[in-house]
Write a protein that holds these residues in place. Structure first.
Motif, short mmCIF file in Angstrom:
data_model
loop_
_atom_site.label_atom_id
_atom_site.label_comp_id
_atom_site.label_asym_id
_atom_site.label_seq_id
_atom_site.Cartn_x
_atom_site.Cartn_y
_atom_site.Cartn_z
N GLN A 18 8.44 3.87 0.20
CA GLN A 18 8.28 2.77 -0.76
C GLN A 18 6.87 2.19 -0.66
O GLN A 18 6.24 1.92 -1.68
N GLU A 19 6.37 2.03 0.56
CA GLU A 19 5.01 1.52 0.75
C GLU A 19 3.98 2.48 0.15
O GLU A 19 3.04 2.05 -0.52
N TYR A 55 4.52 4.67 -2.25
CA TYR A 55 4.70 4.61 -3.70
C TYR A 55 3.92 3.42 -4.28
O TYR A 55 3.17 3.56 -5.24
N ASN A 56 4.11 2.26 -3.67
CA ASN A 56 3.42 1.05 -4.15
C ASN A 56 1.91 1.21 -4.05
O ASN A 56 1.17 0.81 -4.96
N GLN A 57 1.44 1.81 -2.96
CA GLN A 57 0.01 2.01 -2.77
C GLN A 57 -0.56 2.93 -3.86
O GLN A 57 -1.60 2.64 -4.45
N MET A 63 0.70 3.57 -6.82
CA MET A 63 0.75 2.91 -8.14
C MET A 63 -0.40 1.92 -8.29
O MET A 63 -1.00 1.82 -9.37
N GLN A 64 -0.73 1.21 -7.22
CA GLN A 64 -1.85 0.27 -7.28
C GLN A 64 -3.17 1.01 -7.48
O GLN A 64 -4.01 0.61 -8.28
N ALA A 70 2.73 9.35 -7.19
CA ALA A 70 3.69 8.25 -7.03
C ALA A 70 5.04 8.63 -7.61
O ALA A 70 6.09 8.31 -7.03
#
Length: 54
Positions: free
Chosen positions: A12-13, A15-17, A19-20, A40
């Motif tokens: 999840q971390e 994925y978020n990274q 996407m950012q 992602a």
């Protein structure tokens, strides 16, 4: 039991990274942005599979 939760959090971390990074690159380099988004999405698929197994 504990390993899958930790793995899920790491995914999840990541994925978020990604996407950012994709968002940040979207105004500078669209090709790199699309590549980051694709990465992602692959991680998102892995997260979905983990959800189904839970």
């Amino acid at each position: 039991m504990f390993g899958s939760g930790n793995s899920k959090e790491k995914l999840q971390e990541r994925y978020n990274q990604l996407m950012q990074e994709s968002f940040d690159l979207s105004t500078v380099n669209r090709k790199k942005s699309d590549f980051k988004r694709a990465e992602a999405e692959e991680i998102g698929k892995q997260l979905d599979e983990l959800e189904k197994k839970s």
